[in-house]
Enzyme design. Structure first.
Site, PDB file in Angstrom:
ATOM      1  N   ASP A  91      63.759  15.117  39.057  1.00 10.98           N
ATOM      2  CA  ASP A  91      65.017  15.397  38.380  1.00 10.98           C
ATOM      3  C   ASP A  91      65.288  14.210  37.457  1.00 10.98           C
ATOM      4  O   ASP A  91      65.146  13.059  37.868  1.00 10.98           O
ATOM      5  CB  ASP A  91      66.176  15.472  39.379  1.00 10.98           C
ATOM      6  N   HIS A 148      57.266  14.001  42.708  1.00  5.03           N
ATOM      7  CA  HIS A 148      56.338  15.021  43.177  1.00  5.03           C
ATOM      8  C   HIS A 148      55.235  15.234  42.140  1.00  5.03           C
ATOM      9  O   HIS A 148      55.344  14.795  40.992  1.00  5.03           O
ATOM     10  CB  HIS A 148      57.093  16.321  43.434  1.00  5.03           C
ATOM     11  N   SER A 256      64.877   4.622  38.430  1.00  5.53           N
ATOM     12  CA  SER A 256      63.974   4.080  37.431  1.00  5.53           C
ATOM     13  C   SER A 256      63.433   5.182  36.535  1.00  5.53           C
ATOM     14  O   SER A 256      64.134   6.130  36.210  1.00  5.53           O
ATOM     15  CB  SER A 256      62.843   3.307  38.097  1.00  5.53           C
TER      16      SER A 256
END
Length: 290
Positions: A91, A148, A256
């Site tokens: 995200d 992921h 980050s």
């Protein structure tokens, strides 16, 4: 503009690693008066809801780190199953998504940086990706902070690169030359059905930790020199590390940026995957070149 430049100047003066160690210590604390205080302040400041997450209450988290790396409900981020699809690994917000020009990667107006430097300094590691494609995605403090796989991959190599810990928000990206090739980072190289792919996990100011699912905590402690790990890729090797599309590969403890780098003529981004757009884990990011 002057205020922005002043904030950037402060980052040059700030003891970046010392501040990050202090924040890391507090974020790992399981003392309720520390952890719950920070969690409540943070959740209120960034309007964080637990609707998509496995935990029902903020009080369930034992430390701020547990809260920050909170796990999603299984159905919260469906993984696009389109044939030949590459999906967003996180995200976040797309900072840049475009071709690489030789060894030059675009950061922001007026700023490019070296692909070779980004990937650890060895020209041989960077060679497959020259004139390829990259996507830089910024994870804001309110985002989900596990990373992921965009596609199925076999891990080949991992390089830890020491560096600075500048913030990676938009203001710093516009003003600090070579930001992503200067900050501390972890570079993971994979073999995929789309050719070679590198995922660069970029550290930043007050990032307390970078972890992978196969090696656990990589930093801290921080080092002043680079380290390289090589992995078995033989199909018959029990030590071979294979991670499927959508499976977790790592996480940040405090936010980050991740940079995904692909070989030339292997991948093309979908029209919606452009700078300035918000993305969610599992959404279609690109497909195989026709």
């Amino acid at each position: 503009m002057l205020l922005e430049k002043f904030k950037i100047a402060l980052q040059y003066c700030t003891p970046q690693h010392g501040l990050s160690r202090l924040v890391g210590f507090l974020a790992a604390s399981k003392a309720p008066w520390i952890s719950q205080t920070f969690i409540r302040i943070f959740a209120n400041a960034f309007n964080i809801s637990l609707d998509d997450y496995q935990a029902d209450k903020f009080s369930e988290f034992k430390s701020f780190n547990d809260f920050f790396t909170r796990a999603l409900k299984q159905e919260a981020r469906p993984i696009d199953s389109t044939e030949n699809a590459i999906v967003s690994p996180v995200d976040g917000e797309v900072s840049q998504a475009m071709p690489i020009t030789g060894d030059s990667v675009f950061q922001a107006k007026g700023h490019d940086y070296s692909l070779t430097t980004l990937l650890g300094g060895d020209a041989e590691n960077a060679k497959p990706y020259q004139d390829g494609l990259f996507s830089t995605i910024y994870l804001s403090p309110s985002d989900y902070h596990r990373l992921h796989m965009p596609c199925d991959g076999v891990l080949k190599k991992m390089i830890y690169v020491p560096g600075k810990l500048f913030s990676v928000n938009q203001a710093t990206t516009r003003n600090v030359p070579g930001l992503f090739a200067r900050n501390e980072r972890l570079v993971c190289f994979f073999d995929t059905e789309f050719g070679e792919m590198a995922m660069v996990l970029v550290g930043a100011m007050i990032v307390a930790s970078i972890e992978t699912v196969w090696a656990g905590n990589i930093t801290p402690p921080r080092s002043k020199r680079s380290f390289t790990w090589h992995y078995k890729t033989d199909e018959n090797s029990p030590e071979r590390i294979v991670i499927k599309k959508g499976e977790e590969m790592g996480r940040f403890k405090l936010g980050s940026t991740v940079v995904c780098v692909f070989e030339n003529n292997q991948v093309e981004f979908v029209e919606s995957h452009v700078a300035g757009t918000k993305v969610r884990l599992g959404e279609l990011m690109g497909t195989r070149c026709q």
